[in-house]
Design an enzyme around this catalytic site. Sequence first.
Site, mmCIF file in Angstrom:
data_model
loop_
_atom_site.group_PDB
_atom_site.id
_atom_site.type_symbol
_atom_site.label_atom_id
_atom_site.label_comp_id
_atom_site.label_asym_id
_atom_site.label_seq_id
_atom_site.Cartn_x
_atom_site.Cartn_y
_atom_site.Cartn_z
ATOM 1 N N HIS A 58 -2.801 6.891 4.616
ATOM 2 C CA HIS A 58 -3.362 5.681 4.006
ATOM 3 C C HIS A 58 -4.610 5.281 4.800
ATOM 4 C CE1 HIS A 58 -3.819 1.821 2.285
ATOM 5 N NE2 HIS A 58 -3.305 1.131 3.295
ATOM 6 N N CYS A 64 0.826 -1.220 0.000
ATOM 7 C CA CYS A 64 0.000 0.000 0.000
ATOM 8 C C CYS A 64 0.856 1.264 0.000
ATOM 9 C CB CYS A 64 -0.926 0.013 1.210
ATOM 10 S SG CYS A 64 -2.068 -1.363 1.218
ATOM 11 N N ASN A 75 -10.366 0.070 2.214
ATOM 12 C CA ASN A 75 -8.934 0.135 1.926
ATOM 13 C C ASN A 75 -8.712 -0.207 0.449
ATOM 14 O OD1 ASN A 75 -6.196 -0.286 1.661
ATOM 15 N ND2 ASN A 75 -5.976 -1.480 3.542
HETATM 16 O O1 UT7 Z 1 -3.307 -1.632 3.937
HETATM 17 C C1 UT7 Z 1 -3.010 -2.919 4.397
HETATM 18 C C2 UT7 Z 1 -2.818 -2.945 5.815
HETATM 19 N N1 UT7 Z 1 -3.828 -3.669 6.537
HETATM 20 C C3 UT7 Z 1 -4.288 -3.155 7.680
HETATM 21 O O2 UT7 Z 1 -3.974 -2.049 8.021
HETATM 22 C C4 UT7 Z 1 -5.121 -3.991 8.577
HETATM 23 C C5 UT7 Z 1 -4.684 -3.784 10.001
HETATM 24 N N2 UT7 Z 1 -5.498 -4.555 10.904
HETATM 25 C C6 UT7 Z 1 -6.771 -4.198 11.191
HETATM 26 O O3 UT7 Z 1 -7.268 -3.228 10.688
HETATM 27 C C7 UT7 Z 1 -7.515 -5.017 12.208
HETATM 28 O O4 UT7 Z 1 -6.629 -5.914 12.848
HETATM 29 C C8 UT7 Z 1 -8.700 -5.800 11.589
HETATM 30 C C9 UT7 Z 1 -9.782 -4.835 11.150
HETATM 31 C C10 UT7 Z 1 -8.237 -6.629 10.410
HETATM 32 C C11 UT7 Z 1 -9.289 -6.736 12.640
HETATM 33 O O5 UT7 Z 1 -9.732 -5.976 13.761
HETATM 34 P P1 UT7 Z 1 -9.364 -6.431 15.234
HETATM 35 O O6 UT7 Z 1 -10.002 -5.487 16.152
HETATM 36 O O7 UT7 Z 1 -7.870 -6.586 15.294
HETATM 37 O O8 UT7 Z 1 -10.107 -7.824 15.356
HETATM 38 P P2 UT7 Z 1 -9.480 -9.271 15.618
HETATM 39 O O9 UT7 Z 1 -8.770 -9.766 14.401
HETATM 40 O O10 UT7 Z 1 -8.732 -9.254 16.908
HETATM 41 O O11 UT7 Z 1 -10.806 -10.137 15.792
HETATM 42 C C12 UT7 Z 1 -11.699 -9.928 16.906
HETATM 43 C C13 UT7 Z 1 -12.874 -10.868 16.740
HETATM 44 C C14 UT7 Z 1 -12.487 -12.293 16.464
HETATM 45 O O12 UT7 Z 1 -13.425 -13.147 17.139
HETATM 46 P P3 UT7 Z 1 -13.059 -13.826 18.552
HETATM 47 O O13 UT7 Z 1 -11.850 -14.676 18.271
HETATM 48 O O14 UT7 Z 1 -12.759 -12.686 19.473
HETATM 49 O O15 UT7 Z 1 -14.293 -14.574 18.875
HETATM 50 C C15 UT7 Z 1 -12.673 -12.463 14.991
HETATM 51 O O16 UT7 Z 1 -12.965 -13.796 14.600
HETATM 52 O O17 UT7 Z 1 -13.665 -10.466 15.616
HETATM 53 C C16 UT7 Z 1 -13.882 -11.582 14.744
HETATM 54 N N3 UT7 Z 1 -13.961 -11.076 13.367
HETATM 55 C C17 UT7 Z 1 -15.124 -10.688 12.822
HETATM 56 N N4 UT7 Z 1 -16.374 -10.660 13.289
HETATM 57 C C18 UT7 Z 1 -17.343 -10.195 12.460
HETATM 58 C C19 UT7 Z 1 -12.969 -10.924 12.483
HETATM 59 N N5 UT7 Z 1 -13.460 -10.422 11.342
HETATM 60 C C20 UT7 Z 1 -14.803 -10.269 11.527
HETATM 61 C C21 UT7 Z 1 -15.828 -9.814 10.697
HETATM 62 N N6 UT7 Z 1 -17.076 -9.778 11.225
HETATM 63 N N7 UT7 Z 1 -15.618 -9.362 9.448
#
Ligand code: UT7
Length: 312
Positions: free
Chosen positions: A237, A96, A267
């Site tokens: 970004h 990115c 994104n």
């Molecule tokens: O430009 C490229 C660079 N990429 C980025 O900048 C991405 C950087 N990372 C992020 O933005 C975040 O880490 C995410 C948005 C990808 C994820 O957010 P998070 O607050 O870190 O969530 P997490 O991965 O810790 O997941 C929390 C919970 C999990 O469930 P449990 O294990 O707590 O039960 C996931 O399974 O949320 C669940 N989850 C979802 N639930 C509903 C993950 N994706 C989803 C979803 N809908 N789409």
Amino acid sequence: MTNHDLERMMDTSDEWIVTRTGIRERHIASPEEPTSVLGWRAAQAALADAGLEMDAIDFIVVATNTGDTVFPSTACRVQSQLTQRPVPSVDVQAGCTGWIYGIAMASAMIESGTFRRILVIAADKLSSITDYQDRTTAVLFGDAAGAIVLEGRQQAEHGVLASFLQADGSGGDLLSMPAGGSLLPATHQTVDERLHYLKMNGNDVFRFAVKAMPEAIEEGLRRAGLGVDQIDLLVPHQANQRIIDAAMRRFHLDPSRVTNNIARYGNTSVATIPVALWEARQEGRVKPGDVVVLVAFGAGLTWGSNVIRWGA
Ligand code: UT7
């Protein structure tokens, strides 16, 4: 494609997506619109905006991670869509951060006297490598393109004052498309294992981003001999609203000094910054003489910034 559309496709919710990312909708290009077509349209708009014909362009840079094909380059495809005249053209792939790298490289080539006018294009069709069976990534990404014409002028007080570019390949596996290259050529097995889609360790990339963004802003400003209080507009970004908020808090930046359109596009990788910059210009948020800081992070891992004194 809205969050409600995604709710119908997978186990997710509008509430989760908005709270965790700030995204409400993203745009998906049609099958007839590969990355080169998105880039070509952006290039035409940039040329019209600059009041220039393709004849005036000496070099084309296309930042992308989702080229039409592994080769030839998407830049060559865009060139042939824009003109029958041969023009040197190259892709830049830096996750990115590709737009930041493209601007830094193009401005350095202009400063060296190699070229006078360079078309810098950012285009990504992330929907082509997004796994709509993986809710942890599918909700984040969209398709977009943007472009700018950089022109060298004698004794200009405007332009790219400084850039900061960085990369650390040891974090490469945190965000990648595993198969389809020389490491893992396409086989039935790679297709069955869904390895031709983007894979991301979101938590680790998040942690990296909240450190990399401030470093890139500070280092770019230091090289330009400016301070944070001199930023008129920060164009970060657009990956996650929470990452943008962390940067604003760290530097005590009022939202009026920071572009933010993640809710409407998600994104779009290399294209987030030129699209936000274009919207800021349409809204009269960038004036001649303003200090505009562009900052990004992404796959590689890569991160960087461009510090610009805005021209006309
Ligand atoms: O430009 C490229 C660079 N990429 C980025 O900048 C991405 C950087 N990372 C992020 O933005 C975040 O880490 C995410 C948005 C990808 C994820 O957010 P998070 O607050 O870190 O969530 P997490 O991965 O810790 O997941 C929390 C919970 C999990 O469930 P449990 O294990 O707590 O039960 C996931 O399974 O949320 C669940 N989850 C979802 N639930 C509903 C993950 N994706 C989803 C979803 N809908 N789409």
